[in-house]
Design a protein around this motif. Structure first.
Motif, short mmCIF file in Angstrom:
data_model
loop_
_atom_site.label_atom_id
_atom_site.label_comp_id
_atom_site.label_asym_id
_atom_site.label_seq_id
_atom_site.Cartn_x
_atom_site.Cartn_y
_atom_site.Cartn_z
N GLY A 159 5.98 11.77 -1.63
CA GLY A 159 6.26 10.36 -1.44
C GLY A 159 5.48 9.82 -0.25
N PHE A 160 5.73 8.55 0.07
CA PHE A 160 5.09 7.91 1.21
C PHE A 160 6.08 7.76 2.36
CE2 PHE A 160 2.31 6.55 -2.23
CZ PHE A 160 1.05 6.61 -1.65
N TYR A 161 5.54 7.67 3.57
CA TYR A 161 6.36 7.41 4.75
C TYR A 161 5.57 6.55 5.72
CZ TYR A 161 3.59 11.10 7.04
OH TYR A 161 2.56 11.84 7.55
N ARG A 162 6.27 5.86 6.60
CA ARG A 162 5.65 4.93 7.53
C ARG A 162 5.11 5.67 8.74
NH1 ARG A 162 6.24 -0.53 7.68
NH2 ARG A 162 5.82 -0.14 5.45
N VAL A 163 3.82 5.45 9.07
CA VAL A 163 3.22 6.08 10.24
C VAL A 163 2.92 5.08 11.35
CG1 VAL A 163 2.25 8.03 8.99
CG2 VAL A 163 0.93 5.91 9.14
N ALA A 164 2.79 3.81 10.99
CA ALA A 164 2.54 2.74 11.97
C ALA A 164 2.92 1.43 11.30
CB ALA A 164 1.08 2.72 12.42
N ALA A 165 2.86 0.33 12.07
CA ALA A 165 3.22 -0.97 11.52
C ALA A 165 2.37 -1.28 10.29
CB ALA A 165 3.01 -2.05 12.59
N CYS A 204 13.65 5.72 -1.48
CA CYS A 204 13.76 4.52 -2.29
C CYS A 204 12.41 4.30 -2.97
CB CYS A 204 14.17 3.30 -1.45
SG CYS A 204 13.01 2.89 -0.11
N MET A 205 12.36 3.37 -3.90
CA MET A 205 11.12 3.10 -4.64
C MET A 205 10.53 1.77 -4.17
SD MET A 205 10.86 5.76 -6.53
CE MET A 205 9.57 5.31 -7.72
N ARG A 206 9.24 1.81 -3.84
CA ARG A 206 8.55 0.63 -3.31
C ARG A 206 7.41 0.24 -4.26
NH1 ARG A 206 7.29 0.60 2.90
NH2 ARG A 206 9.46 -0.07 2.83
N LYS A 207 7.24 -1.08 -4.46
CA LYS A 207 6.20 -1.59 -5.35
C LYS A 207 4.82 -1.34 -4.75
CE LYS A 207 5.57 -4.03 -9.24
NZ LYS A 207 6.16 -3.71 -10.55
N SER A 211 -1.51 2.19 -6.30
CA SER A 211 -1.51 3.59 -5.87
C SER A 211 -1.69 4.53 -7.05
CB SER A 211 -0.20 3.93 -5.15
OG SER A 211 -0.10 5.31 -4.90
N SER A 212 -2.42 5.60 -6.84
CA SER A 212 -2.60 6.61 -7.89
C SER A 212 -1.30 7.37 -8.16
CB SER A 212 -3.70 7.59 -7.48
OG SER A 212 -3.37 8.25 -6.27
N HIS A 213 -0.33 7.23 -7.25
CA HIS A 213 0.95 7.92 -7.40
C HIS A 213 2.02 7.01 -8.03
CE1 HIS A 213 -0.51 11.31 -5.05
NE2 HIS A 213 -0.90 10.47 -4.09
N ALA A 214 1.64 5.78 -8.40
CA ALA A 214 2.62 4.83 -8.94
C ALA A 214 3.10 5.26 -10.32
CB ALA A 214 2.00 3.43 -9.01
N GLY A 218 4.82 0.75 -11.67
CA GLY A 218 4.09 0.37 -10.46
C GLY A 218 4.82 0.68 -9.17
N TYR A 219 5.78 1.60 -9.18
CA TYR A 219 6.55 1.96 -7.98
C TYR A 219 6.18 3.36 -7.50
CZ TYR A 219 9.64 -2.09 -8.54
OH TYR A 219 10.15 -3.36 -8.63
N VAL A 220 6.28 3.52 -6.17
CA VAL A 220 6.05 4.84 -5.56
C VAL A 220 7.28 5.21 -4.72
CG1 VAL A 220 3.54 4.56 -5.46
CG2 VAL A 220 4.94 3.82 -3.52
N PRO A 221 7.58 6.51 -4.60
CA PRO A 221 8.70 6.92 -3.74
C PRO A 221 8.35 6.74 -2.27
CG PRO A 221 7.58 8.84 -4.64
CD PRO A 221 6.97 7.64 -5.30
#
Length: 331
Positions: A159-165, A204-207, A211-214, A218-221
């Protein structure tokens, strides 16, 4: 200035004493088969390895080298009787990377299996600091000691995670599969291996349709990256992120051995000594002193007895149907 003459007999005696000392030292190293530079790392302190753990790990490695199964110049060992979390953000070093050709020895942190509490039936949970329970049963989430080989590496997108703003990163985690022998022979069946002690939580799932992971909608984790290097695992060997990168690069496509202590025979010997009120000595069974004081008597849970209990518990407590991952709120 005149030099004093030294009696020949004194020189002869001194020389004999040196020879005797060197011979005794050589014999002690030869007895264990461990080279002198490596023997210097044996002990009970931080960044040291117990003699029995080193000897068994080394014997396993040399055996696999002789068989042609291993060409890697390094091998691994783990002492799961040592503490994992020393408190105050300090981790215990109990996973060892030994490279004899380059005379390199390194001790790092590693998690142990957390076990489970089957409420109302049986409790074999381990604390964060010391492991009391060990076993090889499916779904037990326990560490099983014994002989292992590192095998294939599998990297998965989590999945994805936040690294900066307004900046996200994909979390890709590599898993090194282990193959075990003896009591650890079901390691592949249990999906036991090594990986970084990191996981995404609060998913959660984000639009993000580009993304190649969508997914097809069109959602990614998306989640929060959590580091649990000081915590417990589901029975796998977990390392800090930086250590995991180094270890995985060492064994990817180049397998080696890993010996994990203790085996069931060691646990039985320590339990017998404890039941008889005997203190562990250098000549007897080994267990880390601080952890033994904390846990009392260790226990091994064999798969033959524990697996039916776990299976019955799962049948009596069926998991709820899976729920869809919620849509993320906010940006």
């Amino acid at each position: 200035m005149r030099l004093r003459s030294v009696p020949l007999g004194f020189v002869t005696i001194l020389g004999l004493l040196v020879v005797i000392a060197l011979t005794a030292s050589a014999r002690s190293f030869a007895a264990s088969g461990v080279p002198a530079w490596l023997q210097a790392h044996v002990g009970a302190g931080q960044d040291q390895i117990a003699q029995v753990v080193l000897e068994r790990a080394r014997a396993l490695y040399l055996k696999k080298v002789d068989e042609g199964a291993v060409k890697n110049p390094c091998y691994f060992a783990m002492d799961a009787t040592r503490p994992s979390d020393l408190g105050g953000g300090v981790l215990g070093h109990r996973y060892y990377v030994v490279c004899e050709a380059s005379q390199s020895f390194r001790a790092i942190s590693s998690g142990h299996g957390g076990g489970r509490n089957l409420k109302g039936v049986v409790n074999f949970v381990n604390g964060r600091e010391c492991a009391k329970n060990f076993g090889n049963a499916m779904d037990s989430e326990l560490t099983a000691g014994g002989a292992y080989m590192t095998r294939e590496a599998k990297t998965s997108f989590k999945g994805f995670y936040r690294v900066a703003a307004k900046q996200d990163a994909a979390f890709m985690r590599t898993f090194i599969q282990f193959d075990g022998e003896g009591e650890a022979a079901n390691a592949r069946q249990r999906v036991i291996g090594g990986h970084a002690a990191q996981v995404l939580k609060g998913m959660c799932m984000r639009k993000n349709p580009t993304s190649s992971h969508a997914d097809h909608d069109g959602y990614v984790p998306f989640g929060t990256l959590v580091d649990y290097a000081g915590g417990r695992s589901n029975g796998c060997t977990s390392w800090s992120s930086s250590d995991a990168q180094q270890i995985i690069s060492m064994v990817k496509g180049n397998p080696t051995t890993l010996y994990i202590y203790p085996e069931s025979r060691d646990i039985a010997a320590v339990a017998k000594a404890a039941a008889g009120g005997r203190a562990l000595s250098g000549a007897g069974p080994y267990w880390n002193a601080s952890c033994l004081k904390q846990i009392g008597t260790p226990k091994f849970w064999p798969r033959e007895t524990l697996e039916p209990v776990i299976a019955q518990y799962k049948a009596d407590h069926p998991a709820p149907p899976p729920q869809p991952v919620p849509i993320c709120k906010g940006p």
